[in-house]
Design a protein around this motif. Structure first.
Motif, PDB file in Angstrom:
ATOM      1  N   TYR A  50       9.256  37.855  -1.093  1.00  0.00           N
ATOM      2  CA  TYR A  50       9.996  36.767  -1.871  1.00  0.00           C
ATOM      3  C   TYR A  50       9.683  35.254  -1.442  1.00  0.00           C
ATOM      4  N   CYS A  51       8.884  35.290  -0.319  1.00  0.00           N
ATOM      5  CA  CYS A  51       8.787  33.840   0.419  1.00  0.00           C
ATOM      6  C   CYS A  51       7.329  33.219   0.442  1.00  0.00           C
ATOM      7  N   GLY A  52       7.491  31.924  -0.023  1.00  0.00           N
ATOM      8  CA  GLY A  52       6.545  31.138  -0.106  1.00  0.00           C
ATOM      9  C   GLY A  52       5.547  30.973   0.969  1.00  0.00           C
ATOM     10  N   THR A  53       6.366  31.105   2.112  1.00  0.00           N
ATOM     11  CA  THR A  53       5.452  30.883   3.357  1.00  0.00           C
ATOM     12  C   THR A  53       4.976  32.323   4.122  1.00  0.00           C
ATOM     13  N   ARG A  54       4.939  33.281   3.322  1.00  0.00           N
ATOM     14  CA  ARG A  54       4.576  34.677   3.792  1.00  0.00           C
ATOM     15  C   ARG A  54       2.961  34.617   4.039  1.00  0.00           C
ATOM     16  N   LYS A  55       2.755  35.359   4.967  1.00  0.00           N
ATOM     17  CA  LYS A  55       1.401  35.500   5.394  1.00  0.00           C
ATOM     18  C   LYS A  55       0.408  35.692   4.632  1.00  0.00           C
ATOM     19  N   SER A  56       0.424  36.154   3.559  1.00  0.00           N
ATOM     20  CA  SER A  56      -0.599  36.413   2.606  1.00  0.00           C
ATOM     21  C   SER A  56      -0.601  35.429   1.427  1.00  0.00           C
ATOM     22  N   ASN A  57       0.071  34.331   1.491  1.00  0.00           N
ATOM     23  CA  ASN A  57       0.122  33.412   0.715  1.00  0.00           C
ATOM     24  C   ASN A  57      -1.226  32.061   1.036  1.00  0.00           C
ATOM     25  N   PRO A  58      -2.288  32.403   0.256  1.00  0.00           N
ATOM     26  CA  PRO A  58      -3.599  31.323   0.925  1.00  0.00           C
ATOM     27  C   PRO A  58      -3.184  29.874   0.371  1.00  0.00           C
ATOM     28  N   LYS A  59      -2.235  29.606  -0.619  1.00  0.00           N
ATOM     29  CA  LYS A  59      -2.034  28.372  -1.069  1.00  0.00           C
ATOM     30  C   LYS A  59      -1.320  27.520  -0.091  1.00  0.00           C
ATOM     31  N   ALA A  60      -0.456  28.222   0.786  1.00  0.00           N
ATOM     32  CA  ALA A  60       0.362  27.530   1.514  1.00  0.00           C
ATOM     33  C   ALA A  60      -0.061  26.345   2.750  1.00  0.00           C
ATOM     34  N   ASP A  61       0.361  25.319   2.525  1.00  0.00           N
ATOM     35  CA  ASP A  61      -0.369  24.255   3.236  1.00  0.00           C
ATOM     36  C   ASP A  61       0.549  24.282   4.721  1.00  0.00           C
ATOM     37  N   ARG A  62      -0.377  24.965   5.762  1.00  0.00           N
ATOM     38  CA  ARG A  62       0.282  25.128   6.893  1.00  0.00           C
ATOM     39  C   ARG A  62       0.566  23.961   7.873  1.00  0.00           C
ATOM     40  N   TYR A  63       1.543  23.938   8.696  1.00  0.00           N
ATOM     41  CA  TYR A  63       1.766  22.777   9.654  1.00  0.00           C
ATOM     42  C   TYR A  63       2.551  23.416  10.902  1.00  0.00           C
ATOM     43  N   ARG A  64       2.394  22.761  11.980  1.00  0.00           N
ATOM     44  CA  ARG A  64       3.322  22.927  13.091  1.00  0.00           C
ATOM     45  C   ARG A  64       3.751  21.611  13.699  1.00  0.00           C
ATOM     46  N   LEU A  65       5.188  21.398  14.223  1.00  0.00           N
ATOM     47  CA  LEU A  65       5.411  20.432  14.890  1.00  0.00           C
ATOM     48  C   LEU A  65       5.397  20.459  16.327  1.00  0.00           C
ATOM     49  N   THR A  66       5.148  19.426  16.802  1.00  0.00           N
ATOM     50  CA  THR A  66       4.823  19.451  18.408  1.00  0.00           C
ATOM     51  C   THR A  66       6.185  19.248  19.114  1.00  0.00           C
ATOM     52  N   LYS A  67       6.743  19.441  20.359  1.00  0.00           N
ATOM     53  CA  LYS A  67       7.826  19.158  20.988  1.00  0.00           C
ATOM     54  C   LYS A  67       8.341  17.710  20.733  1.00  0.00           C
ATOM     55  N   ASP A  68       7.278  16.781  20.704  1.00  0.00           N
ATOM     56  CA  ASP A  68       7.486  15.591  20.725  1.00  0.00           C
ATOM     57  C   ASP A  68       8.051  15.159  19.262  1.00  0.00           C
ATOM     58  N   ASP A  69       7.354  15.613  18.231  1.00  0.00           N
ATOM     59  CA  ASP A  69       7.828  15.628  16.699  1.00  0.00           C
ATOM     60  C   ASP A  69       9.332  16.017  16.707  1.00  0.00           C
ATOM     61  N   ILE A  70       9.669  17.407  17.279  1.00  0.00           N
ATOM     62  CA  ILE A  70      11.077  17.853  17.249  1.00  0.00           C
ATOM     63  C   ILE A  70      11.997  16.827  17.794  1.00  0.00           C
ATOM     64  N   LEU A  71      11.843  16.527  19.033  1.00  0.00           N
ATOM     65  CA  LEU A  71      12.459  15.399  19.761  1.00  0.00           C
ATOM     66  C   LEU A  71      12.677  13.990  19.009  1.00  0.00           C
ATOM     67  N   ASN A  72      11.660  13.656  18.246  1.00  0.00           N
ATOM     68  CA  ASN A  72      11.943  12.422  17.381  1.00  0.00           C
ATOM     69  C   ASN A  72      12.863  12.711  16.225  1.00  0.00           C
ATOM     70  N   CYS A  73      12.832  13.887  15.703  1.00  0.00           N
ATOM     71  CA  CYS A  73      13.730  14.522  14.591  1.00  0.00           C
ATOM     72  C   CYS A  73      15.132  14.222  15.030  1.00  0.00           C
ATOM     73  N   CYS A  74      15.183  14.886  16.383  1.00  0.00           N
ATOM     74  CA  CYS A  74      16.372  14.694  16.998  1.00  0.00           C
ATOM     75  C   CYS A  74      17.044  13.498  17.205  1.00  0.00           C
ATOM     76  N   LYS A  75      16.258  12.747  17.763  1.00  0.00           N
ATOM     77  CA  LYS A  75      16.736  11.155  17.727  1.00  0.00           C
ATOM     78  C   LYS A  75      17.329  10.541  16.586  1.00  0.00           C
ATOM     79  N   THR A  76      16.401  10.697  15.498  1.00  0.00           N
ATOM     80  CA  THR A  76      16.923  10.338  14.184  1.00  0.00           C
ATOM     81  C   THR A  76      18.185  10.712  13.852  1.00  0.00           C
ATOM     82  N   GLY A  77      18.205  12.145  13.989  1.00  0.00           N
ATOM     83  CA  GLY A  77      19.706  12.678  13.707  1.00  0.00           C
ATOM     84  C   GLY A  77      20.769  12.629  14.551  1.00  0.00           C
ATOM     85  N   TYR A  78      20.459  12.393  15.793  1.00  0.00           N
ATOM     86  CA  TYR A  78      21.786  11.970  16.762  1.00  0.00           C
ATOM     87  C   TYR A  78      22.149  10.562  16.268  1.00  0.00           C
TER      88      TYR A  78
END
Length: 357
Positions: A72-100
């Motif tokens: 059922y999931c669009g990010t399933r392993k076998s979906n070649p059309k998914a545009d993959r990404y990963r956030l770094t620790k600094d990216d995540i901390l920036n999100c937290c700062k914005t949120g806080y």
């Protein structure tokens, strides 16, 4: 007949439980009048436990890589059309700062089961967030892990863990997942999380392919047995690049009805009005709150990756900045008489322990 169904709602309100056949009877004989009767009771229980407060969680979708192939999931392993990404620790901390700065006091780190993030990396991310924002709660939603991994994350400062069981019926589970995935293991993970000391969240899709009323009853019985701190349910919405692309969506109507049942069944539970509800109806999240929910999860992920974290089609709020999401949500909640609370928004059992200290 209606008076009989209302008596079942009264029984659920008074005892927090029904027999399996009674749950089935209630679900299969609902109509607008029955639903509104249920929602009135659910709102009464909701406000008794949490007043008119709605808790905000800041959602950070940090990876859309996943080793699993859930049908059922669009990010399933076998979906070649998914545009993959990963956030770094600094990216995540920036999100937290914005949120806080916007008043969020819970951050939800959600992602696929991505082996790139080792336990050591997750521990480092958790520890960094906690050192900067000690007054905030961290919720993880990163799938099935070993007991030892869960314990390491908890010891690093994670407070809560979301792991939707998706369906409590083993045959139905097998129709939604590849054979190598195990419902027994998923359930065991939930009990492990409780044993370690997390505030634990389970949940299921409403209207998923091949789902029956009996399946829904099993879900409710499993939730009653687990007694989680949080329950996340939302309508199934198909994704165009999955094996279920042509399946029908779940409905707003049944989803909010089940929210009302869960509120009466588990009175102090933290119950989100999910993004999926808002996706299938412009007022879906408001109707979820009015059915007994008390949590919303605006998105703190960078706008550049929002459209890439696409579990289902037509997901809302993919182009909004975090501040837009936050203040839009506040306005929506105030329009129906609720208040967005700036707090961690813990389960009542946790709050009561803290107040006694």
């Amino acid at each position: 007949m209606k008076s009989q169904i209302k008596k079942l709602i009264d029984k659920l309100y008074n005892t927090n439980d029904l027999l399996p056949d009674e749950y089935k009877e209630l679900i299969e004989n609902r109509d607008d009048e029955i639903s509104e009767y249920l929602f009135e009771k659910a709102r009464e229980v909701q406000t008794k436990n949490y007043n008119h407060d709605v808790y905000m969680r800041g959602l950070i979708e940090f990876t859309n890589y996943c080793k699993n192939d859930c049908y059922y999931c669009g990010t399933r392993k076998s979906n070649p059309k998914a545009d993959r990404y990963r956030l770094t620790k600094d990216d995540i901390l920036n999100c937290c700062k914005t949120g806080y700065d916007l008043g969020f006091r819970t951050f939800v780190l959600q992602g696929g089961e991505d082996g790139y993030y080792t336990d050591e990396m997750i521990v480092e991310i958790i520890s960094s967030i906690k050192s900067i924002y000690p007054d905030c709660a961290i919720t993880l939603s990163i799938g099935e892990k070993s007991y030892e991994s869960y314990k390491a994350f908890f010891d690093a400062g994670a407070d809560r863990y979301l792991l939707r069981h998706e369906t409590a019926n083993i045959d139905h589970y097998g129709k939604l997942h590849p054979k190598k995935m195990s419902l027994d293991n998923r359930k065991q993970c939930l009990f492990n999380l409780k044993e370690i000391g997390y505030q634990v969240g389970a949940g299921f899709m409403v209207g998923s392919p091949f789902q029956t009323t009996d399946n829904l009853v099993e879900d409710l019985l499993f939730l009653k047995k687990l007694n989680p701190h949080m329950v996340g349910i939302g309508p199934f919405i198909p994704h165009k690049d999955t094996p279920f692309a042509d399946k029908k969506s779940g409905t707003l109507e049944l989803t909010v009805f089940l929210l009302g049942i869960i509120r009466l069944m588990l009175p102090p539970v933290l119950l989100p009005a999910t993004t999926a509800l808002g996706t299938i109806s412009p007022k879906g999240r408001e109707l979820g709150i009015l059915a007994g929910a008390n949590v919303v999860m605006p998105n703190l992920s960078p706008v550049s990756v929002r459209k890439k974290y696409m579990l289902y089609d037509n997901k809302i709020c993919t182009g909004d900045e975090a501040a837009e999401c936050r203040y839009c949500m506040q306005g929506r909640m105030e329009s129906i008489g609720y208040h967005v609370a700036v707090s961690r928004g813990d389960h009542n059992s946790i709050k009561n322990i803290e107040e006694k200290k």
